[in-house]
Design a protein around this motif. Structure first.
Motif, PDB file in Angstrom:
ATOM      1  N   ILE A 179      -7.291  65.679 -14.463  1.00 39.06           N
ATOM      2  CA  ILE A 179      -6.543  65.743 -15.723  1.00 39.06           C
ATOM      3  C   ILE A 179      -6.844  67.051 -16.452  1.00 39.06           C
ATOM      4  O   ILE A 179      -5.954  67.668 -17.056  1.00 39.06           O
ATOM      5  N   MET A 180      -8.093  67.506 -16.392  1.00 31.30           N
ATOM      6  CA  MET A 180      -8.428  68.788 -17.009  1.00 31.30           C
ATOM      7  C   MET A 180      -7.723  69.945 -16.305  1.00 31.30           C
ATOM      8  O   MET A 180      -7.237  70.881 -16.951  1.00 31.30           O
ATOM      9  N   ILE A 181      -7.673  69.895 -14.964  1.00 32.02           N
ATOM     10  CA  ILE A 181      -7.062  70.978 -14.205  1.00 32.02           C
ATOM     11  C   ILE A 181      -5.548  70.967 -14.360  1.00 32.02           C
ATOM     12  O   ILE A 181      -4.933  71.991 -14.664  1.00 32.02           O
ATOM     13  N   GLN A 182      -4.945  69.816 -14.130  1.00 33.11           N
ATOM     14  CA  GLN A 182      -3.495  69.671 -14.263  1.00 33.11           C
ATOM     15  C   GLN A 182      -3.213  68.510 -15.204  1.00 33.11           C
ATOM     16  O   GLN A 182      -3.186  67.362 -14.789  1.00 33.11           O
ATOM     17  N   PRO A 183      -2.990  68.780 -16.482  1.00 33.08           N
ATOM     18  CA  PRO A 183      -2.748  67.700 -17.448  1.00 33.08           C
ATOM     19  C   PRO A 183      -1.541  66.846 -17.055  1.00 33.08           C
ATOM     20  O   PRO A 183      -0.625  67.306 -16.371  1.00 33.08           O
ATOM     21  N   THR A 184      -1.566  65.599 -17.490  1.00 25.90           N
ATOM     22  CA  THR A 184      -0.460  64.691 -17.205  1.00 25.90           C
ATOM     23  C   THR A 184       0.555  64.742 -18.340  1.00 25.90           C
ATOM     24  O   THR A 184       0.195  64.811 -19.522  1.00 25.90           O
ATOM     25  N   LEU A 185       1.835  64.691 -17.981  1.00 27.87           N
ATOM     26  CA  LEU A 185       2.911  64.776 -18.961  1.00 27.87           C
ATOM     27  C   LEU A 185       3.901  63.649 -18.696  1.00 27.87           C
ATOM     28  O   LEU A 185       4.461  63.544 -17.600  1.00 27.87           O
ATOM     29  N   LEU A 186       4.099  62.780 -19.697  1.00 32.87           N
ATOM     30  CA  LEU A 186       5.043  61.673 -19.609  1.00 32.87           C
ATOM     31  C   LEU A 186       6.206  61.913 -20.557  1.00 32.87           C
ATOM     32  O   LEU A 186       6.017  62.409 -21.676  1.00 32.87           O
ATOM     33  N   GLN A 220      16.972  56.703 -21.677  1.00 32.46           N
ATOM     34  CA  GLN A 220      17.553  56.529 -20.351  1.00 32.46           C
ATOM     35  C   GLN A 220      16.766  55.576 -19.452  1.00 32.46           C
ATOM     36  O   GLN A 220      17.250  55.180 -18.402  1.00 32.46           O
ATOM     37  N   GLY A 221      15.522  55.232 -19.825  1.00 25.96           N
ATOM     38  CA  GLY A 221      14.742  54.350 -18.984  1.00 25.96           C
ATOM     39  C   GLY A 221      13.287  54.335 -19.401  1.00 25.96           C
ATOM     40  O   GLY A 221      12.918  54.844 -20.469  1.00 25.96           O
ATOM     41  N   PRO A 222      12.434  53.732 -18.564  1.00 26.09           N
ATOM     42  CA  PRO A 222      11.007  53.659 -18.892  1.00 26.09           C
ATOM     43  C   PRO A 222      10.359  55.034 -18.830  1.00 26.09           C
ATOM     44  O   PRO A 222      10.966  55.996 -18.325  1.00 26.09           O
ATOM     45  N   PRO A 223       9.140  55.162 -19.336  1.00 23.25           N
ATOM     46  CA  PRO A 223       8.447  56.454 -19.294  1.00 23.25           C
ATOM     47  C   PRO A 223       8.303  56.956 -17.858  1.00 23.25           C
ATOM     48  O   PRO A 223       8.017  56.184 -16.940  1.00 23.25           O
ATOM     49  N   GLN A 224       8.492  58.251 -17.679  1.00 20.28           N
ATOM     50  CA  GLN A 224       8.415  58.849 -16.365  1.00 20.28           C
ATOM     51  C   GLN A 224       7.555  60.097 -16.413  1.00 20.28           C
ATOM     52  O   GLN A 224       7.649  60.882 -17.365  1.00 20.28           O
ATOM     53  N   ASN A 245      14.046  63.645 -26.276  1.00 19.25           N
ATOM     54  CA  ASN A 245      12.984  62.852 -25.667  1.00 19.25           C
ATOM     55  C   ASN A 245      11.655  63.100 -26.383  1.00 19.25           C
ATOM     56  O   ASN A 245      11.527  64.007 -27.208  1.00 19.25           O
ATOM     57  N   ILE A 246      10.684  62.273 -26.053  1.00 16.93           N
ATOM     58  CA  ILE A 246       9.325  62.382 -26.586  1.00 16.93           C
ATOM     59  C   ILE A 246       8.392  62.614 -25.408  1.00 16.93           C
ATOM     60  O   ILE A 246       8.504  61.942 -24.367  1.00 16.93           O
ATOM     61  N   LEU A 247       7.474  63.547 -25.552  1.00 15.90           N
ATOM     62  CA  LEU A 247       6.523  63.865 -24.492  1.00 15.90           C
ATOM     63  C   LEU A 247       5.126  63.446 -24.913  1.00 15.90           C
ATOM     64  O   LEU A 247       4.738  63.589 -26.087  1.00 15.90           O
ATOM     65  N   LEU A 248       4.376  62.921 -23.959  1.00 20.94           N
ATOM     66  CA  LEU A 248       2.966  62.575 -24.164  1.00 20.94           C
ATOM     67  C   LEU A 248       2.137  63.395 -23.188  1.00 20.94           C
ATOM     68  O   LEU A 248       2.239  63.216 -21.973  1.00 20.94           O
ATOM     69  N   LEU A 249       1.352  64.308 -23.715  1.00 22.55           N
ATOM     70  CA  LEU A 249       0.529  65.204 -22.906  1.00 22.55           C
ATOM     71  C   LEU A 249      -0.931  64.815 -23.039  1.00 22.55           C
ATOM     72  O   LEU A 249      -1.455  64.685 -24.152  1.00 22.55           O
ATOM     73  N   ASP A 250      -1.606  64.645 -21.898  1.00 24.55           N
ATOM     74  CA  ASP A 250      -3.036  64.341 -21.865  1.00 24.55           C
ATOM     75  C   ASP A 250      -3.729  65.468 -21.122  1.00 24.55           C
ATOM     76  O   ASP A 250      -3.584  65.620 -19.907  1.00 24.55           O
ATOM     77  N   THR A 251      -4.495  66.290 -21.860  1.00 27.30           N
ATOM     78  CA  THR A 251      -5.253  67.387 -21.253  1.00 27.30           C
ATOM     79  C   THR A 251      -6.729  67.050 -21.110  1.00 27.30           C
ATOM     80  O   THR A 251      -7.518  67.927 -20.777  1.00 27.30           O
ATOM     81  N   PHE A 252      -7.106  65.835 -21.381  1.00 28.15           N
ATOM     82  CA  PHE A 252      -8.481  65.334 -21.468  1.00 28.15           C
ATOM     83  C   PHE A 252      -9.112  65.724 -22.803  1.00 28.15           C
ATOM     84  O   PHE A 252      -9.730  64.892 -23.458  1.00 28.15           O
ATOM     85  N   GLN A 308       6.147  53.535 -28.693  1.00 27.32           N
ATOM     86  CA  GLN A 308       5.581  53.405 -27.347  1.00 27.32           C
ATOM     87  C   GLN A 308       4.626  54.532 -26.986  1.00 27.32           C
ATOM     88  O   GLN A 308       3.523  54.275 -26.504  1.00 27.32           O
ATOM     89  N   PRO A 309       4.969  55.823 -27.166  1.00 24.95           N
ATOM     90  CA  PRO A 309       3.991  56.874 -26.843  1.00 24.95           C
ATOM     91  C   PRO A 309       2.741  56.821 -27.715  1.00 24.95           C
ATOM     92  O   PRO A 309       1.648  57.175 -27.263  1.00 24.95           O
ATOM     93  N   LEU A 310       2.878  56.368 -28.962  1.00 29.08           N
ATOM     94  CA  LEU A 310       1.699  56.246 -29.823  1.00 29.08           C
ATOM     95  C   LEU A 310       0.757  55.182 -29.290  1.00 29.08           C
ATOM     96  O   LEU A 310      -0.475  55.355 -29.280  1.00 29.08           O
ATOM     97  N   ALA A 311       1.322  54.057 -28.822  1.00 28.01           N
ATOM     98  CA  ALA A 311       0.493  52.993 -28.248  1.00 28.01           C
ATOM     99  C   ALA A 311      -0.166  53.452 -26.957  1.00 28.01           C
ATOM    100  O   ALA A 311      -1.358  53.174 -26.709  1.00 28.01           O
ATOM    101  N   ASP A 312       0.584  54.171 -26.113  1.00 25.25           N
ATOM    102  CA  ASP A 312       0.007  54.669 -24.863  1.00 25.25           C
ATOM    103  C   ASP A 312      -1.086  55.697 -25.126  1.00 25.25           C
ATOM    104  O   ASP A 312      -2.087  55.753 -24.403  1.00 25.25           O
ATOM    105  N   ALA A 313      -0.921  56.508 -26.145  1.00 25.29           N
ATOM    106  CA  ALA A 313      -1.947  57.491 -26.489  1.00 25.29           C
ATOM    107  C   ALA A 313      -3.230  56.794 -26.938  1.00 25.29           C
ATOM    108  O   ALA A 313      -4.338  57.240 -26.606  1.00 25.29           O
ATOM    109  N   THR A 314      -3.094  55.697 -27.661  1.00 25.87           N
ATOM    110  CA  THR A 314      -4.268  54.933 -28.091  1.00 25.87           C
ATOM    111  C   THR A 314      -5.019  54.370 -26.903  1.00 25.87           C
ATOM    112  O   THR A 314      -6.261  54.384 -26.859  1.00 25.87           O
ATOM    113  N   VAL A 315      -4.280  53.883 -25.903  1.00 27.89           N
ATOM    114  CA  VAL A 315      -4.920  53.356 -24.697  1.00 27.89           C
ATOM    115  C   VAL A 315      -5.693  54.450 -23.976  1.00 27.89           C
ATOM    116  O   VAL A 315      -6.811  54.238 -23.495  1.00 27.89           O
ATOM    117  N   VAL A 316      -5.119  55.634 -23.900  1.00 27.00           N
ATOM    118  CA  VAL A 316      -5.796  56.754 -23.238  1.00 27.00           C
ATOM    119  C   VAL A 316      -7.091  57.093 -23.951  1.00 27.00           C
ATOM    120  O   VAL A 316      -8.139  57.325 -23.328  1.00 27.00           O
TER     121      VAL A 316
END
Length: 803
Positions: free
Chosen positions: A675-682, A687-691, A704-711, A745-753
């Motif tokens: 995750i540090m090397i290649q952050p995840t982007l949702l 149009q559908g579920p998070p991808q 759209n809304i993006l959720l970026l996790d760089t650690f 939804q992205p706010l809830a997913d960010a809390t889980v992370v």
């Protein structure tokens, strides 16, 4: 353990041709689902010292077992020989239990010790928040844990919390270095008593005593900690525990809290053109000296809370006059940092002293300026310590991270884990290998335990090399060590396979008998297959004070005649691109400490080119024909993002920030490192579920809304249209319930992370084209720039970087 190659080349020449180093990522305290800790001593081979494991060949008729490492035949102890049979096996020989943990009877290190080293050169609001956080932390400690308090400003104060009449402390001059003997003398602690105490404690790296408890009838019960402490400690150590260190439940918590309530900002006057006088290095030296005498080779943590650079005394990184600037990357490269060499040498000496005694140094730095983490790096890395940096002690990044340090096992956890702290102390790691390969070194939070020449050590050194044993000191469930191997023979495995293949007809466990590793069941012998073996032996003090030993045995095949299509295909299928990327990243970070960054980047590029030339399918001068096997498909992406990452790019970062990022990369497990090397982007849209989407400018869309996790950061990024709808309040209208759900939804997913992450990442909610959007934009591949001739979609990134 995760290996870069699960099938290994059989010669050193073939190993160099596969480009990616042969190594593994080992997490010593990875949670085990089974079995519970075994309450007896392990059985060791008389020849090499390896522990009994499922790959040993057992002769039930003669009650002998053959070690797969040195091929020595060993007798079972009487209590094993009387009961063992092919239907009654100890846990060590059950094929599924390649990792087992022992709780060694009669080995008690005592409760853990926590020494808080607090900076008092802070603003009043910062100091109040820090005091409040430490007072809350005291409520998270076990009742039998010992606590101590050291404060520092222009001078260092060791508080005698055991003196109940009034607040009493011993002052040390901040401009002077005190060796261990001087600290012992001024604190009134006898060094002779400390030496006697050290001889009775377990963290000396020695092998376990012969087994004394039967694996069938284990009657070892929990020891009385207080009785053990009084029996093991002599007069000098007892005096230190009664004066400067107190149990939390016996007044230690109350004493520290009362001192904290009265603690004020350091009163030493400072001129307007000078920095605050802060003796961080001297205070850390006094803390190390205190624990060297009070608790040698016993689990302890020094938790340093610092809010600025050290300006006086040993470990100083900048002069007190403000006209001298703090060192930058350019200053370090040009050797224009006058205090750097002396400070690094001083902290290196403290790191060696702390690691020899199994003590951990943690650094919590909250300041808008640098605090000297670049110089203190060795103290944290060599002792397995934690590091958290932030802008202020008022931020949740610091507060929540400090609370998570003292995370506990659930109350319903099996055995003595129930309710205990999820941390280990005084850990050591020893690796034993079969004769066909050797250990080149290790990279991670460890310190080499240089011993006499070992047959397991390779001539080549990578990281902490020249040994097969390391001191880890502090460990938790995320600490991961990268171990690198070197093939030592051209026909690896020939002798060991032939000799292990010879055995009694009644032998049940042949070399490589674990079904999950080799695919064969009990009693099946594959003599024609060549195997390699490695065993990772970790000994540490559990948070309950008991000493534990964990053994992980790994077995795998060799790829003989790798030039043949079948063997080449087996080698390709065995490639773990995620583990390989992390192993390469750790080498790159390690090399960047001593080499120019440009040279490291060229090495990464050339390695990727060589790997592609070796395993890709292509026709020369026809780029469209280039194809990589599925097992290698993501590896080039990892290397691309590694080149652009903050680990190798120093632009817009201070030496402290770069050090912080690199320290976490070489400490965390494979998943977090990726995750540090290649952050995840949702991407979230109607149009559908998070991808998951690419880290590319084309992924940014206004709807759209993006959720970026760089650690290090968790970012919720709203597109331009989404932000406009939100500002107009559509989410508050019942007919737009679907829009409200999309926002939540992205706010809830960010809390889980963030719930399980340490340190707590910085949480950012931003909109497209706004200031904080830069945290996401800087991570994207600039496929759409101001120079692009055709712009169909995506965010325009004004940059000249290559896409």
């Amino acid at each position: 353990a995760r290996l870069s190659w699960n099938v290994w080349p059989s010669s050193r020449l073939e190993a160099t041709r596969v480009v990616v180093p042969i190594g593994c990522l080992y997490t010593p305290l990875k949670p085990l689902g089974h079995p519970p800790p075994l309450g007896y001593d392990p059985i060791r081979c008389n020849g090499c010292g390896a522990l009994l494991n499922p790959y040993c060949q057992v002769d039930f008729r003669t009650k002998l077992w053959t070690c797969p490492f040195c091929l020595s035949r060993n007798h079972f102890p009487p209590h094993y020989a009387e009961n063992i049979s092919d239907t009654n096996l100890p846990a060590e020989l059950i094929p599924q239990f390649t990792t087992v943990e022992y709780e060694l009877p009669g080995r008690v290190g005592g409760p853990p010790i926590f020494v808080f080293c607090v900076d008092t050169c802070l603003q009043d609001t910062e100091l109040d928040e820090l005091k409040d956080s430490i007072q809350q932390t005291l409520n998270l400690l076990p009742e039998d844990a010992l606590v101590g308090l050291i404060t520092f400003g222009a001078h260092t104060m060791v508080h005698e919390i055991g003196f109940g009449e009034c607040h009493k402390c011993v002052a040390f001059r901040g401009t002077k270095h005190y060796n261990a003997q001087k600290v012992q003398q001024l604190l009134g602690i006898s060094p002779t008593a400390a030496k006697q105490s050290a001889e009775s404690l377990p963290f000396n790296g020695s092998r376990s005593s012969p087994p004394q408890s039967s694996w069938l009838h284990d009657t070892t019960g929990p020891a009385d900690m207080k009785t053990s402490m009084s029996a093991r400690h002599s007069h000098g150590t007892t005096a230190a525990v009664g004066r400067y260190l107190l149990p939390v439940g016996d007044g230690g918590s109350f004493a520290v809290e009362s001192i904290m309530d009265d603690l004020q900002k350091d009163p030493w006057p400072t001129a307007a053109n000078q920095r605050t006088l802060r003796c961080s290095g001297a205070a850390l030296g006094v803390a190390v000296g205190l624990l060297e005498t009070a608790a040698p080779r016993r689990g302890a943590r020094i938790m340093v809370f610092v809010g600025g650079p050290s300006t006086v005394g040993p470990g100083q990184i900048v002069a007190k006059e403000r006209y001298e600037d703090l060192r930058s990357h350019a200053d370090i490269a040009r050797k224009h940092a006058p205090h750097l060499k002396a400070a690094c040498k001083y902290y290196q000496g403290l790191a060696d002293r702390a690691s020899q005694n199994g003590h951990v140094v943690d650094v919590f730095a909250c300041s808008l300026d640098q605090v000297g983490l670049y110089e203190m790096r060795s103290c944290v890395e060599k002792t397995g310590g934690l590091v958290v940096i932030g802008d202020s002690f008022t931020q949740s990044v610091f507060k929540e991270s400090l609370r998570r340090v003292f995370k506990r096992f659930p109350d319903d956890a099996p055995g003595s884990n129930a309710g205990a702290l999820e941390m280990g102390f005084g850990a050591t790691l020893e690796i034993i290998t079969s004769r066909d390969f050797k250990i080149a070194g290790a990279i991670g939070p460890c310190c080499s335990m240089k011993q006499k020449k070992s047959p397991y050590v390779a001539d080549t050194e990578i990281g902490q090399g020249g040994t097969n044993a390391w001191s880890l000191c502090g460990v938790d469930s995320n600490v991961t060590i990268a171990v690198y191997f070197e093939i030592s023979a051209s026909t690896a495995g020939n002798d060991s396979t032939a000799r292990v293949g010879r055995g009694s007809r009644n032998d049940t466990f042949a070399a490589g008998a674990a079904p999950e590793a080799l695919g064969n069941g009990l009693g099946q012998q594959h003599h024609h297959q060549k195997r390699r073996y490695s065993q990772f032996i970790t000994q540490y003090q559990h948070a309950t004070g008991r000493v534990r030993l964990r053994s992980t045995t790994v077995c795998g095949p060799w790829a003989l005649h790798a030039d043949s299509p079948e063997k080449a295909a087996a080698l390709i299928r065995s490639f773990d691109q995620e583990a390989a990327a992390v192993l390469m990243a750790r080498i790159a970070v390690q090399r960047s400490d001593t080499e120019d960054i440009a040279d490291v980047l060229r090495w990464i590029d050339r390695s990727l080119i060589r790997l592609s030339a070796k395993f890709a399918d292509y026709r020369k001068d026809e780029p469209a024909t280039f194809r990589l096997p599925h097992e290698f498909s993501l590896y080039p992406q990892f290397m691309f993002h590694l080149r652009r990452s903050q680990f190798l790019q120093l632009f817009n970062s201070s030496p402290d920030e770069s050090t912080y990022y690199r320290m976490l990369l070489v400490r965390e497990n494979t998943t977090n490192s990726l995750i540090m090397i290649q952050p995840t982007l949702l991407s979230y849209s109607f149009q559908g579920p998070p991808q998951p989407v690419l880290l590319d400018a084309s992924s940014v869309r206004p709807d759209n809304i993006l959720l970026l996790d760089t650690f290090f950061h968790v970012i919720v990024f709203h597109g331009e249209t989404i932000a406009a709808w939100r500002e107009q309040g559509y989410q508050e209208q019942e007919e737009h319930n679907h829009f409200r759900k999309l926002l939540m939804q992205p706010l809830a997913d960010a809390t889980v992370v963030m719930d399980t992450r340490f340190p707590l990442p910085r949480y950012i909610v931003c909109d497209q084209h706004k200031s904080e959007a830069r945290f996401l934009i800087c991570k994207l591949n600039p496929s759409v720039t101001h120079n692009s001739s055709e712009i169909h979609s995506g965010q325009i990134i004004p940059t000249d970087d290559v896409s």
